[in-house]
Design a protein around this motif. Structure first.
Motif, PDB file in Angstrom:
ATOM      1  N   TRP A 205      23.542  -6.175 -59.471  1.00  0.00           N
ATOM      2  CA  TRP A 205      22.220  -6.756 -59.550  1.00  0.00           C
ATOM      3  C   TRP A 205      22.298  -8.186 -60.006  1.00  0.00           C
ATOM      4  O   TRP A 205      23.015  -8.504 -60.942  1.00  0.00           O
ATOM      5  CB  TRP A 205      21.367  -5.951 -60.523  1.00  0.00           C
ATOM      6  N   GLN A 206      21.597  -9.036 -59.338  1.00  0.00           N
ATOM      7  CA  GLN A 206      21.526 -10.437 -59.709  1.00  0.00           C
ATOM      8  C   GLN A 206      20.075 -10.873 -59.622  1.00  0.00           C
ATOM      9  O   GLN A 206      19.297 -10.305 -58.877  1.00  0.00           O
ATOM     10  CB  GLN A 206      22.352 -11.305 -58.769  1.00  0.00           C
ATOM     11  N   THR A 207      19.744 -11.869 -60.373  1.00  0.00           N
ATOM     12  CA  THR A 207      18.405 -12.439 -60.263  1.00  0.00           C
ATOM     13  C   THR A 207      18.514 -13.755 -59.513  1.00  0.00           C
ATOM     14  O   THR A 207      19.595 -14.299 -59.357  1.00  0.00           O
ATOM     15  CB  THR A 207      17.803 -12.708 -61.653  1.00  0.00           C
ATOM     16  N   SER A 208      17.408 -14.271 -59.059  1.00  0.00           N
ATOM     17  CA  SER A 208      17.447 -15.530 -58.332  1.00  0.00           C
ATOM     18  C   SER A 208      17.957 -16.647 -59.214  1.00  0.00           C
ATOM     19  O   SER A 208      18.444 -17.657 -58.727  1.00  0.00           O
ATOM     20  CB  SER A 208      16.055 -15.879 -57.789  1.00  0.00           C
ATOM     21  N   ALA A 209      17.904 -16.480 -60.533  1.00  0.00           N
ATOM     22  CA  ALA A 209      18.425 -17.489 -61.451  1.00  0.00           C
ATOM     23  C   ALA A 209      19.964 -17.501 -61.449  1.00  0.00           C
ATOM     24  O   ALA A 209      20.581 -18.380 -62.021  1.00  0.00           O
ATOM     25  CB  ALA A 209      17.926 -17.225 -62.859  1.00  0.00           C
ATOM     26  N   SER A 210      20.562 -16.487 -60.817  1.00  0.00           N
ATOM     27  CA  SER A 210      22.020 -16.400 -60.784  1.00  0.00           C
ATOM     28  C   SER A 210      22.648 -17.429 -59.867  1.00  0.00           C
ATOM     29  O   SER A 210      23.849 -17.595 -59.865  1.00  0.00           O
ATOM     30  CB  SER A 210      22.455 -15.010 -60.329  1.00  0.00           C
ATOM     31  N   GLY A 211      21.859 -18.058 -59.039  1.00  0.00           N
ATOM     32  CA  GLY A 211      22.396 -19.090 -58.175  1.00  0.00           C
ATOM     33  C   GLY A 211      22.186 -18.795 -56.722  1.00  0.00           C
ATOM     34  O   GLY A 211      21.567 -17.807 -56.355  1.00  0.00           O
ATOM     35  N   PRO A 212      22.732 -19.658 -55.858  1.00  0.00           N
ATOM     36  CA  PRO A 212      22.536 -19.490 -54.415  1.00  0.00           C
ATOM     37  C   PRO A 212      23.231 -18.239 -53.921  1.00  0.00           C
ATOM     38  O   PRO A 212      24.202 -17.783 -54.503  1.00  0.00           O
ATOM     39  CB  PRO A 212      23.167 -20.746 -53.837  1.00  0.00           C
ATOM     40  N   GLY A 213      22.729 -17.719 -52.832  1.00  0.00           N
ATOM     41  CA  GLY A 213      23.327 -16.537 -52.236  1.00  0.00           C
ATOM     42  C   GLY A 213      22.852 -15.257 -52.871  1.00  0.00           C
ATOM     43  O   GLY A 213      23.468 -14.223 -52.727  1.00  0.00           O
TER      44      GLY A 213
ATOM     45  N   ALA B 274      22.314  -2.135 -53.175  1.00  0.00           N
ATOM     46  CA  ALA B 274      21.167  -2.215 -54.076  1.00  0.00           C
ATOM     47  C   ALA B 274      20.510  -3.591 -54.003  1.00  0.00           C
ATOM     48  O   ALA B 274      21.190  -4.606 -54.070  1.00  0.00           O
ATOM     49  CB  ALA B 274      21.610  -1.926 -55.508  1.00  0.00           C
ATOM     50  N   LYS B 275      19.176  -3.601 -53.846  1.00  0.00           N
ATOM     51  CA  LYS B 275      18.409  -4.841 -53.914  1.00  0.00           C
ATOM     52  C   LYS B 275      18.124  -5.138 -55.371  1.00  0.00           C
ATOM     53  O   LYS B 275      17.867  -4.202 -56.123  1.00  0.00           O
ATOM     54  CB  LYS B 275      17.066  -4.698 -53.193  1.00  0.00           C
ATOM     55  N   PRO B 276      18.092  -6.349 -55.794  1.00  0.00           N
ATOM     56  CA  PRO B 276      18.485  -7.540 -55.047  1.00  0.00           C
ATOM     57  C   PRO B 276      20.003  -7.653 -55.007  1.00  0.00           C
ATOM     58  O   PRO B 276      20.695  -7.167 -55.892  1.00  0.00           O
ATOM     59  CB  PRO B 276      17.869  -8.686 -55.855  1.00  0.00           C
ATOM     60  N   CYS B 277      20.499  -8.282 -53.982  1.00  0.00           N
ATOM     61  CA  CYS B 277      21.947  -8.404 -53.845  1.00  0.00           C
ATOM     62  C   CYS B 277      22.294  -9.822 -53.422  1.00  0.00           C
ATOM     63  O   CYS B 277      21.489 -10.517 -52.824  1.00  0.00           O
ATOM     64  CB  CYS B 277      22.481  -7.400 -52.846  1.00  0.00           C
ATOM     65  N   GLY B 278      23.487 -10.212 -53.752  1.00  0.00           N
ATOM     66  CA  GLY B 278      23.944 -11.546 -53.421  1.00  0.00           C
ATOM     67  C   GLY B 278      24.888 -11.539 -52.241  1.00  0.00           C
ATOM     68  O   GLY B 278      25.279 -10.485 -51.732  1.00  0.00           O
ATOM     69  N   LEU B 279      25.250 -12.721 -51.828  1.00  0.00           N
ATOM     70  CA  LEU B 279      26.139 -12.883 -50.689  1.00  0.00           C
ATOM     71  C   LEU B 279      27.466 -12.161 -50.887  1.00  0.00           C
ATOM     72  O   LEU B 279      27.970 -11.513 -49.972  1.00  0.00           O
ATOM     73  CB  LEU B 279      26.377 -14.381 -50.446  1.00  0.00           C
ATOM     74  N   ALA B 280      28.014 -12.216 -52.090  1.00  0.00           N
ATOM     75  CA  ALA B 280      29.296 -11.545 -52.357  1.00  0.00           C
ATOM     76  C   ALA B 280      29.173 -10.037 -52.182  1.00  0.00           C
ATOM     77  O   ALA B 280      30.079  -9.402 -51.619  1.00  0.00           O
ATOM     78  CB  ALA B 280      29.784 -11.875 -53.759  1.00  0.00           C
ATOM     79  N   GLU B 281      28.075  -9.445 -52.636  1.00  0.00           N
ATOM     80  CA  GLU B 281      27.884  -7.996 -52.488  1.00  0.00           C
ATOM     81  C   GLU B 281      27.710  -7.607 -51.028  1.00  0.00           C
ATOM     82  O   GLU B 281      28.246  -6.592 -50.575  1.00  0.00           O
ATOM     83  CB  GLU B 281      26.667  -7.518 -53.290  1.00  0.00           C
ATOM     84  N   ILE B 282      26.976  -8.424 -50.286  1.00  0.00           N
ATOM     85  CA  ILE B 282      26.785  -8.138 -48.866  1.00  0.00           C
ATOM     86  C   ILE B 282      28.124  -8.222 -48.133  1.00  0.00           C
ATOM     87  O   ILE B 282      28.486  -7.332 -47.360  1.00  0.00           O
ATOM     88  CB  ILE B 282      25.752  -9.106 -48.244  1.00  0.00           C
ATOM     89  N   GLN B 283      28.877  -9.267 -48.397  1.00  0.00           N
ATOM     90  CA  GLN B 283      30.176  -9.433 -47.747  1.00  0.00           C
ATOM     91  C   GLN B 283      31.133  -8.309 -48.143  1.00  0.00           C
ATOM     92  O   GLN B 283      31.912  -7.828 -47.316  1.00  0.00           O
ATOM     93  CB  GLN B 283      30.774 -10.794 -48.096  1.00  0.00           C
ATOM     94  N   ALA B 284      31.066  -7.863 -49.405  1.00  0.00           N
ATOM     95  CA  ALA B 284      31.937  -6.783 -49.873  1.00  0.00           C
ATOM     96  C   ALA B 284      31.685  -5.480 -49.134  1.00  0.00           C
ATOM     97  O   ALA B 284      32.562  -4.621 -49.062  1.00  0.00           O
ATOM     98  CB  ALA B 284      31.762  -6.580 -51.375  1.00  0.00           C
ATOM     99  N   VAL B 285      30.506  -5.316 -48.572  1.00  0.00           N
ATOM    100  CA  VAL B 285      30.183  -4.127 -47.794  1.00  0.00           C
ATOM    101  C   VAL B 285      30.531  -4.335 -46.321  1.00  0.00           C
ATOM    102  O   VAL B 285      31.150  -3.477 -45.690  1.00  0.00           O
ATOM    103  CB  VAL B 285      28.689  -3.759 -47.953  1.00  0.00           C
ATOM    104  N   ILE B 286      30.146  -5.472 -45.768  1.00  0.00           N
ATOM    105  CA  ILE B 286      30.339  -5.716 -44.333  1.00  0.00           C
ATOM    106  C   ILE B 286      31.809  -5.785 -43.948  1.00  0.00           C
ATOM    107  O   ILE B 286      32.231  -5.194 -42.955  1.00  0.00           O
ATOM    108  CB  ILE B 286      29.614  -7.005 -43.897  1.00  0.00           C
ATOM    109  N   VAL B 287      32.611  -6.507 -44.712  1.00  0.00           N
ATOM    110  CA  VAL B 287      34.013  -6.734 -44.336  1.00  0.00           C
ATOM    111  C   VAL B 287      34.780  -5.432 -44.138  1.00  0.00           C
ATOM    112  O   VAL B 287      35.366  -5.213 -43.079  1.00  0.00           O
ATOM    113  CB  VAL B 287      34.713  -7.691 -45.337  1.00  0.00           C
TER     114      VAL B 287
END
Length: 157
Positions: A147-155, A108-121
């Motif tokens: 779901w995260q907003t850009s205010a949630s931090g990097p990634g 689901a967009k928007p997604c963070g680095l942790a969510e992307i890694q949780a799928v790819i790995v």
């Protein structure tokens, strides 16, 4: 960053939104992956014919070939190649939608680095068994919402 959780992979990112595509590619590269980027489904399929990849991430809503079209065409040629559908309307995709059999995960967009890694790995951990890593509780798919907003931090995308 390379460790047991994130082995560098060859990834293909297909998205007609140039800023999103570049951001995802950049995030994936921070994990040590090699990333090919395509601005359309047809361009992504052309890249796939030229170079092998370990996983395809494709946007759902694109002009021309949609993410469903890309997934269907990828699976027709490479049935064990993991395909991740990325969309801003993941919750609107019914669990019994027949096209879901063409994708290994929905992110689901928007997604963070942790969510992307949780799928790819898990999808690329053992390419020979990639299809076997599906979540049977969700119609054979691993759906990631987080779901995260850009205010949630990097990634975060």
């Amino acid at each position: 960053m390379t460790d047991a959780r994130c082995v560098p992979r060859q990834l293909l990112v297909i998205d007609d939104d140039v800023s999103y595509r570049i951001a995802v590619g950049s995030l994936l590269r921070t994990l040590g992956h090699t990333v090919a980027e395509a601005e359309s489904g047809s361009a992504g399929l052309a890249l796939l014919r030229q170079q092998p990849v370990d996983l395809v991430m494709t946007d759902l809503m694109m002009l021309g070939l949609t993410g469903w079209d890309v997934a269907r065409l990828v699976k027709a040629v490479h049935p064990r190649l993991p395909v991740v559908l990325v969309t801003g309307c993941a919750e609107a995709i019914p669990p019994d939608q027949p096209e879901r059999t063409w994708v290994d995960a929905i992110l689901a967009k928007p997604c963070g680095l942790a969510e992307i890694q949780a799928v790819i790995v898990p999808l690329t951990r053992n390419r020979a068994d990639a299809v076997g890593s599906r979540d049977s509780a969700n119609g054979g798919l691993a759906t990631v919402r987080g779901w995260q907003t850009s205010a949630s931090g990097p990634g975060t995308l």
